[in-house]
Design a protein around this motif. Structure first.
Motif, PDB file in Angstrom:
ATOM      1  N   HIS A   1      -0.750  -2.665  -2.249  1.00 60.60           N
ATOM      2  CA  HIS A   1      -1.611  -2.032  -1.249  1.00 60.60           C
ATOM      3  C   HIS A   1      -0.803  -1.082  -0.364  1.00 60.60           C
ATOM      4  CE1 HIS A   1      -4.540  -1.458   1.951  1.00 60.60           C
ATOM      5  NE2 HIS A   1      -3.606  -1.819   2.808  1.00 60.60           N
ATOM      6  N   ILE A   2       0.340  -1.539   0.122  1.00 57.84           N
ATOM      7  CA  ILE A   2       1.158  -0.704   0.999  1.00 57.84           C
ATOM      8  C   ILE A   2       1.614   0.551   0.256  1.00 57.84           C
ATOM      9  CG2 ILE A   2       3.321  -0.607   2.305  1.00 57.84           C
ATOM     10  CD1 ILE A   2       2.907  -3.714   2.706  1.00 57.84           C
ATOM     11  N   ALA A   3       2.003   0.389  -1.008  1.00 55.56           N
ATOM     12  CA  ALA A   3       2.445   1.544  -1.800  1.00 55.56           C
ATOM     13  C   ALA A   3       1.306   2.545  -1.985  1.00 55.56           C
ATOM     14  CB  ALA A   3       2.969   1.071  -3.150  1.00 55.56           C
ATOM     15  N   SER A   4       0.089   2.052  -2.176  1.00 53.34           N
ATOM     16  CA  SER A   4      -1.049   2.960  -2.354  1.00 53.34           C
ATOM     17  C   SER A   4      -1.327   3.759  -1.087  1.00 53.34           C
ATOM     18  CB  SER A   4      -2.298   2.168  -2.770  1.00 53.34           C
ATOM     19  OG  SER A   4      -2.828   1.419  -1.680  1.00 53.34           O
ATOM     20  N   ARG A   5      -1.080   3.168   0.069  1.00 51.43           N
ATOM     21  CA  ARG A   5      -1.286   3.885   1.331  1.00 51.43           C
ATOM     22  C   ARG A   5      -0.150   4.861   1.618  1.00 51.43           C
ATOM     23  NH1 ARG A   5      -6.331   3.646   2.085  1.00 51.43           N
ATOM     24  NH2 ARG A   5      -5.914   4.550   4.142  1.00 51.43           N
ATOM     25  N   ALA A   6       1.014   4.616   1.037  1.00 43.65           N
ATOM     26  CA  ALA A   6       2.170   5.476   1.300  1.00 43.65           C
ATOM     27  C   ALA A   6       1.952   6.878   0.760  1.00 43.65           C
ATOM     28  CB  ALA A   6       3.428   4.866   0.695  1.00 43.65           C
ATOM     29  N   ARG A   7       1.267   6.993  -0.366  1.00 41.46           N
ATOM     30  CA  ARG A   7       1.027   8.321  -0.945  1.00 41.46           C
ATOM     31  C   ARG A   7       0.219   9.188   0.015  1.00 41.46           C
ATOM     32  NH1 ARG A   7      -0.321   4.735  -5.223  1.00 41.46           N
ATOM     33  NH2 ARG A   7       1.388   4.492  -6.698  1.00 41.46           N
ATOM     34  N   ARG A   8      -0.777   8.586   0.642  1.00 43.42           N
ATOM     35  CA  ARG A   8      -1.592   9.322   1.609  1.00 43.42           C
ATOM     36  C   ARG A   8      -0.795   9.617   2.871  1.00 43.42           C
ATOM     37  NH1 ARG A   8      -4.523   7.839   6.019  1.00 43.42           N
ATOM     38  NH2 ARG A   8      -6.303   9.166   6.572  1.00 43.42           N
TER      39      ARG A   8
ATOM     40  N   GLY B   1     -13.326 -14.568  11.058  1.00 40.95           N
ATOM     41  CA  GLY B   1     -13.983 -14.804   9.789  1.00 40.95           C
ATOM     42  C   GLY B   1     -15.349 -15.434   9.975  1.00 40.95           C
ATOM     43  N   ILE B   2     -16.224 -15.211   9.005  1.00 41.97           N
ATOM     44  CA  ILE B   2     -17.543 -15.842   8.979  1.00 41.97           C
ATOM     45  C   ILE B   2     -17.645 -16.640   7.691  1.00 41.97           C
ATOM     46  CG2 ILE B   2     -20.036 -15.446   8.835  1.00 41.97           C
ATOM     47  CD1 ILE B   2     -19.616 -12.997  10.608  1.00 41.97           C
ATOM     48  N   ASN B   3     -17.902 -17.931   7.833  1.00 40.00           N
ATOM     49  CA  ASN B   3     -17.965 -18.873   6.708  1.00 40.00           C
ATOM     50  C   ASN B   3     -16.667 -18.907   5.915  1.00 40.00           C
ATOM     51  OD1 ASN B   3     -20.589 -19.724   7.327  1.00 40.00           O
ATOM     52  ND2 ASN B   3     -21.482 -18.000   6.216  1.00 40.00           N
ATOM     53  N   GLY B   4     -15.611 -18.644   6.607  1.00 47.02           N
ATOM     54  CA  GLY B   4     -14.263 -18.720   6.068  1.00 47.02           C
ATOM     55  C   GLY B   4     -13.316 -18.362   7.191  1.00 47.02           C
ATOM     56  N   PRO B   5     -12.051 -18.686   7.056  1.00 44.91           N
ATOM     57  CA  PRO B   5     -11.100 -18.412   8.146  1.00 44.91           C
ATOM     58  C   PRO B   5     -10.761 -16.934   8.245  1.00 44.91           C
ATOM     59  CG  PRO B   5      -9.942 -19.257   6.242  1.00 44.91           C
ATOM     60  CD  PRO B   5     -11.411 -19.320   5.896  1.00 44.91           C
ATOM     61  N   GLY B   6     -10.223 -16.530   9.380  1.00 43.20           N
ATOM     62  CA  GLY B   6      -9.654 -15.198   9.499  1.00 43.20           C
ATOM     63  C   GLY B   6      -8.318 -15.188   8.786  1.00 43.20           C
ATOM     64  N   SER B   7      -8.318 -14.790   7.528  1.00 44.98           N
ATOM     65  CA  SER B   7      -7.129 -14.951   6.687  1.00 44.98           C
ATOM     66  C   SER B   7      -6.470 -13.611   6.391  1.00 44.98           C
ATOM     67  CB  SER B   7      -7.512 -15.644   5.378  1.00 44.98           C
ATOM     68  OG  SER B   7      -8.550 -14.937   4.724  1.00 44.98           O
ATOM     69  N   ALA B   8      -5.274 -13.670   5.839  1.00 48.92           N
ATOM     70  CA  ALA B   8      -4.502 -12.469   5.525  1.00 48.92           C
ATOM     71  C   ALA B   8      -5.087 -11.771   4.310  1.00 48.92           C
ATOM     72  CB  ALA B   8      -3.045 -12.842   5.270  1.00 48.92           C
ATOM     73  N   ASN B   9      -5.500 -10.546   4.496  1.00 50.07           N
ATOM     74  CA  ASN B   9      -6.017  -9.701   3.424  1.00 50.07           C
ATOM     75  C   ASN B   9      -5.406  -8.322   3.643  1.00 50.07           C
ATOM     76  OD1 ASN B   9      -7.748  -7.674   2.122  1.00 50.07           O
ATOM     77  ND2 ASN B   9      -9.139  -9.379   1.683  1.00 50.07           N
ATOM     78  N   ALA B  10      -4.748  -7.793   2.632  1.00 53.98           N
ATOM     79  CA  ALA B  10      -3.978  -6.560   2.797  1.00 53.98           C
ATOM     80  C   ALA B  10      -4.828  -5.396   3.272  1.00 53.98           C
ATOM     81  CB  ALA B  10      -3.292  -6.201   1.485  1.00 53.98           C
ATOM     82  N   HIS B  11      -6.136  -5.424   3.019  1.00 55.69           N
ATOM     83  CA  HIS B  11      -6.992  -4.299   3.383  1.00 55.69           C
ATOM     84  C   HIS B  11      -7.426  -4.328   4.845  1.00 55.69           C
ATOM     85  CE1 HIS B  11      -7.390  -2.909  -0.787  1.00 55.69           C
ATOM     86  NE2 HIS B  11      -7.356  -4.188  -1.094  1.00 55.69           N
ATOM     87  N   PHE B  12      -7.176  -5.446   5.538  1.00 59.87           N
ATOM     88  CA  PHE B  12      -7.557  -5.580   6.941  1.00 59.87           C
ATOM     89  C   PHE B  12      -6.304  -5.595   7.815  1.00 59.87           C
ATOM     90  CE2 PHE B  12     -11.182  -7.120   4.665  1.00 59.87           C
ATOM     91  CZ  PHE B  12     -12.287  -6.892   5.476  1.00 59.87           C
ATOM     92  N   PRO B  13      -6.360  -4.955   8.989  1.00 53.94           N
ATOM     93  CA  PRO B  13      -5.212  -5.027   9.910  1.00 53.94           C
ATOM     94  C   PRO B  13      -4.931  -6.475  10.304  1.00 53.94           C
ATOM     95  CG  PRO B  13      -6.742  -3.320  10.600  1.00 53.94           C
ATOM     96  CD  PRO B  13      -7.433  -4.100   9.521  1.00 53.94           C
ATOM     97  N   TRP B  14      -3.660  -6.832  10.346  1.00 56.51           N
ATOM     98  CA  TRP B  14      -3.255  -8.208  10.644  1.00 56.51           C
ATOM     99  C   TRP B  14      -2.470  -8.240  11.943  1.00 56.51           C
ATOM    100  CZ3 TRP B  14      -4.146 -13.030   9.069  1.00 56.51           C
ATOM    101  CH2 TRP B  14      -3.241 -14.038   9.471  1.00 56.51           C
ATOM    102  N   GLY B  15      -2.977  -9.010  12.897  1.00 56.79           N
ATOM    103  CA  GLY B  15      -2.297  -9.156  14.175  1.00 56.79           C
ATOM    104  C   GLY B  15      -3.217  -9.841  15.160  1.00 56.79           C
ATOM    105  N   GLY B  16      -2.657 -10.293  16.271  1.00 57.77           N
ATOM    106  CA  GLY B  16      -3.422 -11.103  17.198  1.00 57.77           C
ATOM    107  C   GLY B  16      -3.624 -10.474  18.555  1.00 57.77           C
ATOM    108  N   ALA B  17      -4.377 -11.205  19.390  1.00 59.81           N
ATOM    109  CA  ALA B  17      -4.605 -10.850  20.786  1.00 59.81           C
ATOM    110  C   ALA B  17      -3.874 -11.849  21.670  1.00 59.81           C
ATOM    111  CB  ALA B  17      -6.110 -10.871  21.080  1.00 59.81           C
TER     112      ALA B  17
END
Length: 372
Positions: free
Chosen positions: A11-18, A329-345
């Motif tokens: 995922h990160i490599a695919s974003r690097a081209r852009r 998350g809804i009906n599941g945890p807020g989990s690590a997914n490469a397509h979503f920004p990851w970080g907290g408040a």
């Protein structure tokens, strides 16, 4: 974990081209030019022990593809994983693009105090605050992914069988040693008993043992220190009136095992509801109204993840948007997914990793202006 590392790297490599083509040209008629994100320089990457391959890969690759060089210090509890990662990156990169370091806290402190240009840290809140204080003199750019105390709100119309099954990974995955583990469950009082019955049944099916064996569902903890912390949280809750429906005491067996523990009768005076436990404990507390559930979920210094469980998706989304957390998350945890920004408040960190722009924390926008 290797599969997760592969997904994140791709995922990160695919974003690097852009990102490499991301140049913005501007003009006001008299002055024209362009601006674009550029690398910071040398990034210090310091990571935790609980995911010693996938997390370092996502941080290191983001830093490298943003154009930085990296000094990488893995946790002292997983030095061999870090050394092997250093070898693998070394086979692919020019000399000195990535330098691995091993050592304990003093090594990390020395790295933060050195002439690096930014620090990316994944670990505890206490260590993150120490890094922030040490970086103040040099105004290092910081990306801090810290601890969590993730709440789950279970509404009266939730699929309780689904909730109970998912909690086996959402709360007990990796023996509960995940920053985004569900560490607090708030359930509508009308279905509290039914959820507890299902949770207990699911926990009793889990088989503890050697993590190298296929039949094992849950293994030991990382260290005696971590097991003792979990034990102290559970003991504090029991002394204050909570009840353990499963587990609740360390087993007499070799290894740093602690049994999956479902607690009821808990409240916010207890450490298990306020401090990061980082272990196989599911404390369950009942609520009477939606407003109460939201208040309880937000009554924490942490804000990494949160989840809402309901068959009414519109209602669940409305509740989720009122929860102060970086990943909901809804009906599941807020989990690590490469397509979503990851970080907290709040005390769960600064910055965002992965998502559509995984390079934002590892670059800064710089301009060139042409006058006349």
């Amino acid at each position: 974990e290797l599969a997760a590392a592969q997904r994140r790297i791709r995922h990160i490599a695919s974003r690097a081209r852009r990102a490499a083509r991301l140049v913005t040209r501007v003009s006001d008629g008299k002055t024209h030019g362009a601006f674009r994100p550029e690398p910071l320089g040398v990034a210090a990457v310091i990571t935790a022990w609980n995911y010693p391959i996938s997390v370092p890969c996502q941080v290191i690759v983001s830093a490298l593809l943003a154009g930085n060089t990296v000094v990488f210090k893995p946790s002292e509890l997983t030095p061999l994983c870090g050394a092997r990662l250093g070898e693998l990156f070394g086979e692919l990169l020019p000399a000195n693009c990535l330098i691995p370091l091993t050592g304990a806290e003093e090594t990390g402190r020395a790295l933060v105090a050195s002439d690096v240009d930014m620090v990316a840290f994944v670990g505890s809140g206490a260590a993150g605050r120490a890094i922030m204080a040490a970086s103040a003199a040099k105004l290092h750019r910081l990306a801090l992914e810290l601890g969590g105390k993730d709440p789950a709100i279970v509404c009266h119309d939730a699929d309780l069988d689904w909730v109970a099954r998912r909690m086996m990974t959402a709360a007990l995955g990796n023996c509960g040693q995940e920053c985004n583990s569900v560490e607090r469950v708030y359930v509508d009082r009308r279905v509290e008993k039914e959820l507890l019955r299902r949770l207990v049944a699911e926990v009793k099916r889990l088989r503890a043992g050697d993590p190298r064996r296929e039949e094992t569902d849950i293994g030991p903890m990382i260290s005696e220190r971590q097991r003792s912390l979990v034990e102290s949280h559970v003991n504090d809750a029991l002394r204050r009136g909570a009840r353990a429906l499963t587990g609740g005491r360390r087993p007499r067996r070799r290894g740093f095992f602690y049994p999956p523990t479902v607690l009821t009768g808990v409240d916010h005076t207890m450490r298990v509801m306020r401090e990061e436990t980082f272990g196989p404990v599911i404390p369950v507390m009942a609520f009477d109204t939606e407003e109460e559930a939201i208040h309880l979920a937000n009554d924490s210094e942490f804000g990494l993840g949160a989840s809402v469980w309901s068959k009414d998706i519109l209602r669940a989304r409305s509740i989720a948007q009122r929860l102060i957390a970086g990943i909901r998350g809804i009906n599941g945890p807020g989990s690590a997914n490469a397509h979503f920004p990851w970080g907290g408040a709040k005390q769960s960190g600064l910055g965002r990793m992965m998502g559509p722009d995984p390079f934002e924390d590892f670059s800064e926008v710089r301009s060139v202006m042409i006058h006349g």
